[in-house]
Design a protein around this motif. Structure first.
Motif, mmCIF file in Angstrom:
data_model
loop_
_atom_site.group_PDB
_atom_site.id
_atom_site.type_symbol
_atom_site.label_atom_id
_atom_site.label_comp_id
_atom_site.label_asym_id
_atom_site.label_seq_id
_atom_site.Cartn_x
_atom_site.Cartn_y
_atom_site.Cartn_z
ATOM 1 N N TRP A 119 35.096 49.036 41.471
ATOM 2 C CA TRP A 119 35.908 47.900 41.937
ATOM 3 C C TRP A 119 37.019 47.595 40.947
ATOM 4 C CZ3 TRP A 119 36.278 43.239 39.228
ATOM 5 C CH2 TRP A 119 36.975 42.210 39.880
ATOM 6 N N LEU A 120 36.686 47.569 39.664
ATOM 7 C CA LEU A 120 37.699 47.275 38.658
ATOM 8 C C LEU A 120 38.777 48.348 38.637
ATOM 9 C CD1 LEU A 120 38.740 45.509 36.365
ATOM 10 C CD2 LEU A 120 37.292 46.812 34.790
ATOM 11 N N ARG A 121 38.373 49.601 38.741
ATOM 12 C CA ARG A 121 39.369 50.685 38.777
ATOM 13 C C ARG A 121 40.323 50.513 39.963
ATOM 14 N NH1 ARG A 121 39.735 55.745 36.813
ATOM 15 N NH2 ARG A 121 38.694 56.201 34.833
ATOM 16 N N SER A 122 39.800 50.098 41.087
ATOM 17 C CA SER A 122 40.675 49.891 42.243
ATOM 18 C C SER A 122 41.622 48.722 41.998
ATOM 19 C CB SER A 122 39.840 49.649 43.506
ATOM 20 O OG SER A 122 39.164 48.402 43.459
ATOM 21 N N LYS A 123 41.145 47.692 41.295
ATOM 22 C CA LYS A 123 41.979 46.526 41.012
ATOM 23 C C LYS A 123 43.132 46.878 40.080
ATOM 24 C CE LYS A 123 41.136 42.571 41.763
ATOM 25 N NZ LYS A 123 41.648 41.639 42.791
ATOM 26 N N ILE A 124 42.915 47.781 39.153
ATOM 27 C CA ILE A 124 43.973 48.128 38.201
ATOM 28 C C ILE A 124 44.805 49.309 38.690
ATOM 29 C CG2 ILE A 124 42.632 47.230 36.259
ATOM 30 C CD1 ILE A 124 41.978 50.094 35.474
ATOM 31 N N GLY A 125 44.498 49.795 39.899
ATOM 32 C CA GLY A 125 45.306 50.846 40.495
ATOM 33 C C GLY A 125 45.068 52.235 39.951
ATOM 34 N N ASN A 126 43.863 52.509 39.462
ATOM 35 C CA ASN A 126 43.538 53.830 38.934
ATOM 36 C C ASN A 126 42.123 54.208 39.386
ATOM 37 O OD1 ASN A 126 43.191 56.204 37.524
ATOM 38 N ND2 ASN A 126 43.396 55.312 35.492
ATOM 39 N N PRO A 127 41.983 54.615 40.651
ATOM 40 C CA PRO A 127 40.631 54.861 41.178
ATOM 41 C C PRO A 127 39.864 55.967 40.478
ATOM 42 C CG PRO A 127 42.235 54.672 42.955
ATOM 43 C CD PRO A 127 43.009 54.782 41.684
ATOM 44 N N LEU A 128 40.548 57.080 40.138
ATOM 45 C CA LEU A 128 39.816 58.238 39.630
ATOM 46 C C LEU A 128 40.448 58.892 38.401
ATOM 47 C CD1 LEU A 128 38.911 60.026 43.001
ATOM 48 C CD2 LEU A 128 37.422 58.617 41.580
ATOM 49 N N GLY A 129 41.635 58.520 38.015
ATOM 50 C CA GLY A 129 42.310 59.196 36.924
ATOM 51 C C GLY A 129 41.773 58.809 35.551
ATOM 52 N N PRO A 130 42.093 59.610 34.521
ATOM 53 C CA PRO A 130 41.715 59.253 33.148
ATOM 54 C C PRO A 130 42.359 57.930 32.727
ATOM 55 C CG PRO A 130 42.458 61.533 33.284
ATOM 56 C CD PRO A 130 42.817 60.898 34.586
ATOM 57 N N ILE A 131 41.679 57.190 31.885
ATOM 58 C CA ILE A 131 42.222 55.954 31.324
ATOM 59 C C ILE A 131 42.863 56.315 29.991
ATOM 60 C CG2 ILE A 131 41.612 53.722 30.320
ATOM 61 C CD1 ILE A 131 39.498 53.432 32.476
ATOM 62 N N ASP A 132 44.192 56.224 29.948
ATOM 63 C CA ASP A 132 44.910 56.623 28.734
ATOM 64 C C ASP A 132 44.580 55.722 27.561
ATOM 65 O OD1 ASP A 132 46.137 58.760 30.005
ATOM 66 O OD2 ASP A 132 47.820 57.548 30.677
ATOM 67 N N THR A 133 44.567 54.411 27.786
ATOM 68 C CA THR A 133 44.237 53.488 26.707
ATOM 69 C C THR A 133 43.321 52.391 27.228
ATOM 70 O OG1 THR A 133 45.110 51.729 25.259
ATOM 71 C CG2 THR A 133 46.494 52.421 27.106
ATOM 72 N N VAL A 134 42.134 52.335 26.700
ATOM 73 C CA VAL A 134 41.159 51.331 27.125
ATOM 74 C C VAL A 134 41.657 49.938 26.784
ATOM 75 C CG1 VAL A 134 38.781 50.532 26.858
ATOM 76 C CG2 VAL A 134 39.261 52.971 26.863
ATOM 77 N N MET A 135 42.366 49.804 25.654
ATOM 78 C CA MET A 135 42.850 48.502 25.239
ATOM 79 C C MET A 135 43.774 47.896 26.292
ATOM 80 S SD MET A 135 44.863 47.404 21.750
ATOM 81 C CE MET A 135 43.461 47.692 20.677
ATOM 82 N N ALA A 136 44.656 48.718 26.866
ATOM 83 C CA ALA A 136 45.575 48.221 27.892
ATOM 84 C C ALA A 136 44.813 47.824 29.150
ATOM 85 C CB ALA A 136 46.625 49.276 28.207
ATOM 86 N N VAL A 137 43.781 48.588 29.519
ATOM 87 C CA VAL A 137 42.964 48.235 30.681
ATOM 88 C C VAL A 137 42.247 46.920 30.441
ATOM 89 C CG1 VAL A 137 40.919 48.893 32.010
ATOM 90 C CG2 VAL A 137 42.681 50.587 31.521
ATOM 91 N N CYS A 138 41.699 46.736 29.244
ATOM 92 C CA CYS A 138 41.025 45.476 28.914
ATOM 93 C C CYS A 138 42.008 44.307 29.008
ATOM 94 C CB CYS A 138 40.421 45.552 27.512
ATOM 95 S SG CYS A 138 39.005 46.658 27.360
ATOM 96 N N GLU A 139 43.228 44.505 28.490
ATOM 97 C CA GLU A 139 44.232 43.449 28.556
ATOM 98 C C GLU A 139 44.577 43.140 30.011
ATOM 99 O OE1 GLU A 139 48.353 42.233 26.258
ATOM 100 O OE2 GLU A 139 47.972 44.352 26.631
ATOM 101 N N GLN A 140 44.711 44.158 30.832
ATOM 102 C CA GLN A 140 45.013 43.966 32.247
ATOM 103 C C GLN A 140 43.889 43.226 32.956
ATOM 104 O OE1 GLN A 140 46.045 47.649 34.156
ATOM 105 N NE2 GLN A 140 46.443 46.709 36.153
ATOM 106 N N ALA A 141 42.649 43.470 32.520
ATOM 107 C CA ALA A 141 41.486 42.827 33.132
ATOM 108 C C ALA A 141 41.194 41.459 32.538
ATOM 109 C CB ALA A 141 40.256 43.724 32.976
#
Length: 343
Positions: A119-141
């Protein structure tokens, strides 16, 4: 340092120390000062009304030895300092943290946690791809992560709509990414002490559920299913390639492949015992550098706010360097006269 040694340093019987740790005994001012000095943490940490700590891996009352507890206290002290730094920038009006993304469905087991990660991956617009930077994903979330040069693993807290976390740099990159994703899981899945998950399960089982969230976030099981080359191929070479591209630890990659039903128990056990070398990982990547959570210590939005505050003469150069937590030095800033500015 054992509990016996700590008790001796503060002038207490070990049983009295255990009661203090569990909240069954009050502590006087002298004992408090000695605890602060011996543990190497500010006295204010024991006195402040603190927000809820969602995750602190090492629990003092559960340990026979206090070395891990001392690391946990230091991480928590850094966490509280990090919260104050973030609050200072929020008060300037230059930092606007995202509202935390909270998963609304009940999470009582590992499969539900994996669904939350999807669900979170779908919310940030990256359903299946690698996460380049976890820090940016955390900030987005909605969680601001600090990478700190402290022993331990990680800790996180929420204070109203503000969520922050600290992750130790003193582990391998895959472990740092897993810890950051784990702390994000505590936020997304909710307060572990008030949800159905927290009430119904032990701390160890709760951590396994959060680990399942982190694993699925970093390496979705569907990716492994789609890329599985078949039973008659070299599973190890295939899995090294996937783990390298998604930048996960080897143990996480094996665990995810096993959870997806692609590896039987004997094969998974054999692969866990055959840790790839760094050269094997780099060869799988074509020797492209992978620097996530290595040189960057603070989130990009936070760093931008610090530099804007400095440019607008809201903070001194010295304070800007402090707020960047080692990402810049005084030599990185143009010289200027800060004599008229508040510290």
């Amino acid at each position: 340092m054992s509990q016996t040694v700590l008790a001796r340093e503060v002038g207490l019987d070990r049983t009295m120390l255990v009661k203090i740790e569990t909240g069954a005994r009050r502590v006087d001012a002298l004992e408090l000062a000695r605890l602060s000095t011996t543990l190497g943490v500010p006295m204010e940490q024991f006195l402040e009304d603190r927000p809820l700590v969602l995750s602190r891996r090492a629990q003092l009352a559960e340990e026979a030895q206090t070395d891990a507890a001392q690391d946990a206290y230091r991480l928590e002290a850094k966490l509280l300092q990090w919260r104050e730094d973030v609050c200072q920038l929020v008060e300037t009006g230059l930092l606007h943290p995202a509202r935390p993304m909270l998963y609304k469905s009940p999470v009582k087991n590992q499969e539900a946690a994996r669904a939350a990660a999807r669900w979170l991956r779908s919310k940030i617009g990256n359903p299946l791809g690698p996460i380049d930077t976890v820090m940016a994903v955390c900030e987005q979330a909605g969680q601001l992560v600090l990478i700190a040069d402290l022993p331990g693993e990680g800790a996180s807290l929420v204070d109203g709509d503000l969520a922050v976390a600290v992750v130790s740099r003193m582990s391998d990159p895959g472990r740092r990414r897993a810890t950051a994703a784990h702390e994000l899981g505590h936020l997304v899945l909710g307060d572990e002490y008030s949800t159905d998950l927290g009430v119904a399960t032990s701390r160890e089982d709760r951590e396994k559920v959060i680990d399942a969230f982190a694993s699925e976030l970093l390496l979705p099981g569907e990716v492994l299913v789609q890329r599985f080359p078949g039973e008659d191929t070299d599973h190890r070479t295939w899995l090294i390639g996937v783990a390298a591209r998604y930048r996960t630890s080897w143990s996480m990659a094996v665990r995810q492949a096993e959870s997806a039903g692609l590896l039987d128990v004997p094969t998974a056990r054999r692969l866990r015992a055959a840790n790839p070398t760094r050269a094997e990982f780099m060869e799988a990547l074509g020797w492209t550098p992978q620097m996530d959570l290595e040189s960057v210590t603070v989130p990009p939005g936070y760093a931008h706010a610090v530099m804007r505050a400095w440019s607008n003469d809201l903070i001194t150069s010295e304070r800007a360097v402090e707020l960047m937590h080692g990402q810049i030095t005084m030599d990185d800033l143009p010289a200027r006269d800060d004599s008229g500015l508040a510290p």
